[in-house]
Motif scaffolding. Sequence first.
Motif, short mmCIF file in Angstrom:
data_model
loop_
_atom_site.label_atom_id
_atom_site.label_comp_id
_atom_site.label_asym_id
_atom_site.label_seq_id
_atom_site.Cartn_x
_atom_site.Cartn_y
_atom_site.Cartn_z
N TRP A 151 0.81 -1.21 0.00
CA TRP A 151 0.00 0.00 0.00
C TRP A 151 0.84 1.26 0.00
O TRP A 151 0.48 2.26 -0.62
N ARG A 152 1.99 1.25 0.69
CA ARG A 152 2.83 2.45 0.71
C ARG A 152 3.39 2.76 -0.67
O ARG A 152 3.44 3.92 -1.09
N GLU A 153 3.82 1.71 -1.37
CA GLU A 153 4.36 1.92 -2.72
C GLU A 153 3.29 2.45 -3.66
O GLU A 153 3.53 3.35 -4.47
N ALA A 154 2.06 1.91 -3.55
CA ALA A 154 0.96 2.38 -4.39
C ALA A 154 0.66 3.85 -4.11
O ALA A 154 0.44 4.65 -5.03
N ALA A 155 0.64 4.22 -2.83
CA ALA A 155 0.35 5.60 -2.46
C ALA A 155 1.42 6.55 -2.97
O ALA A 155 1.12 7.66 -3.42
N SER A 156 2.67 6.11 -2.94
CA SER A 156 3.75 6.99 -3.41
C SER A 156 3.67 7.22 -4.92
O SER A 156 4.06 8.28 -5.41
N LYS A 157 3.13 6.24 -5.64
CA LYS A 157 3.02 6.39 -7.10
C LYS A 157 1.83 7.28 -7.48
O LYS A 157 1.93 8.08 -8.43
N LEU A 158 0.72 7.15 -6.77
CA LEU A 158 -0.49 7.87 -7.15
C LEU A 158 -0.66 9.19 -6.40
O LEU A 158 -1.25 10.13 -6.92
N GLY A 159 -0.17 9.24 -5.16
CA GLY A 159 -0.35 10.44 -4.35
C GLY A 159 -1.76 10.51 -3.77
O GLY A 159 -2.67 9.80 -4.20
N TYR A 160 -1.93 11.39 -2.79
CA TYR A 160 -3.23 11.58 -2.15
C TYR A 160 -3.93 12.81 -2.72
O TYR A 160 -3.27 13.75 -3.17
N PRO A 161 -5.29 12.79 -2.70
CA PRO A 161 -6.17 11.68 -2.30
C PRO A 161 -6.18 10.59 -3.36
O PRO A 161 -5.81 10.81 -4.50
N LEU A 162 -6.65 9.41 -2.95
CA LEU A 162 -6.79 8.28 -3.87
C LEU A 162 -8.04 7.49 -3.49
O LEU A 162 -8.67 7.73 -2.46
N VAL A 163 -8.40 6.54 -4.34
CA VAL A 163 -9.65 5.78 -4.16
C VAL A 163 -9.33 4.30 -4.07
O VAL A 163 -8.60 3.76 -4.92
N VAL A 164 -9.85 3.64 -3.04
CA VAL A 164 -9.72 2.19 -2.88
C VAL A 164 -11.00 1.54 -3.38
O VAL A 164 -12.09 1.90 -2.93
N LYS A 165 -10.87 0.59 -4.31
CA LYS A 165 -12.04 -0.07 -4.89
C LYS A 165 -11.92 -1.58 -4.74
O LYS A 165 -10.86 -2.15 -4.99
N ARG A 166 -13.01 -2.21 -4.36
CA ARG A 166 -13.06 -3.65 -4.20
C ARG A 166 -13.91 -4.27 -5.31
O ARG A 166 -14.98 -3.76 -5.64
N GLU A 167 -13.41 -5.37 -5.86
CA GLU A 167 -14.16 -6.07 -6.89
C GLU A 167 -15.43 -6.69 -6.29
O GLU A 167 -15.56 -6.85 -5.08
N ASN A 168 -16.36 -7.06 -7.19
CA ASN A 168 -17.61 -7.72 -6.80
C ASN A 168 -18.42 -6.88 -5.83
O ASN A 168 -19.03 -7.39 -4.90
N SER A 169 -18.40 -5.57 -6.02
CA SER A 169 -19.23 -4.68 -5.21
C SER A 169 -19.99 -3.78 -6.16
O SER A 169 -19.62 -3.60 -7.32
N ALA A 170 -21.08 -3.19 -5.66
CA ALA A 170 -21.93 -2.36 -6.51
C ALA A 170 -22.60 -1.30 -5.65
O ALA A 170 -22.55 -1.34 -4.42
N ALA A 171 -23.27 -0.33 -6.32
CA ALA A 171 -24.04 0.72 -5.66
C ALA A 171 -23.17 1.53 -4.69
O ALA A 171 -23.65 1.97 -3.66
#
Length: 396
Positions: A151-171
């Motif tokens: 997660w730290r590496e992902a945050a450093s690449k995208l910067g804040y704010p960012l969005v966490v999304k989970r598969e198989n979810s809706a609405a």
Amino acid sequence: PRVGRASRPNQDALFVARVAGDLVDRARQLNFTERLLAKVMAAENVLGAPICTRFGDIVVRRLARVVMERVREWQPEFIIPVDERALRLCRDMAEGRAGPLPDGLRALLARSLGDLSTLSQRMSRTGNYQAAMTAKIAVPSQIALADCNDWREAASKLGYPLVVKRENSAAGEGVTICFDEAEFRRAVEAGPKALRYRARLKHLLAKVGADRSAVCDVTIQQYVSGMAAMREVFCWDGEVIAGFSLEKIRCHPGPSGPASVVKRIENESMADSTAKIVKSLGLSGFADVDFIVDPKTERAYCLELNPRPTALTHLGARLGCDLGRALHDALSGEPRISGQLAAQGEVIAVYPREWWRDETSAVLQTADHDVPWDDPGVVDYYARRHQARSRGQQTA
């Protein structure tokens, strides 16, 4: 064309209820082992990976047999999957988990859904992203989170704010906007066990011969500020036949939940991007594409695709772009590409979302409130449900 058995809305609702009731009765006939396997399939949906293909296939075959029986009885000309579970069953049947399908049923699925080879891709947020990139559509940067420690590496690449999304979810469920490291870490650690215990799951899945590569079901997306919007369309063989665009003015529940108030808009970038992704995936049927629109440039960034009808699909009849009529025309053998509609700016309070959000909302008085007064059974159902929710909140 045989697109339904009833002409009035309340009859349609009763017809759907009878079908649902029949499926529930069939489910009750399953023995203990089969009910256990149904729970295995539910767990597969959470993990984003098949836990035990052999046992899961038994349940898929049972459900597929019900579908086959109904297809033989009703002789439908089109199938409309209205939620993710129905889409997954169509995908599993198309991909052979239900065993060989009658030629007529496979042809019916292809007519209703389009290119069957892209079903898995269109149902996955990661697959949506790949399709958008292939079609050269503007999208926010995105990273698949392979492990809780990444997660730290992902945050450093995208910067804040960012969005966490989970598969198989809706609405709007499974979507969290994180403005700093603390929020991001909480969102990751509160996520599915498939992320936190990836190594252990891969070992267990290997024992049963399941696909270990699909364990991770969380993606991290760059946050793009702007106007939330969506485009509702009806497609035929990879071509958009009719569509309209809406701005999401209010949501409920939360900032990423379903729209409770919308406004009719026109945006060339949204229409163009939707046409490209529909063509890329060879879609047929109803679909919705979500966007964030830059308020300065009006450039639309594609967030995700919902390859099914949504709670807003029917609004086209109010806005001069009836997607149900487009389906009728296509089944009649005369699909017509509708022209662009002029922006009307009409505001609609979505029933029952805005009412659930705030019974005293001024929008309910000033905007067009989308209440199905011609279907009192539906109105009565949501009124009773709202009362039960209100009593629960007061008790809490």
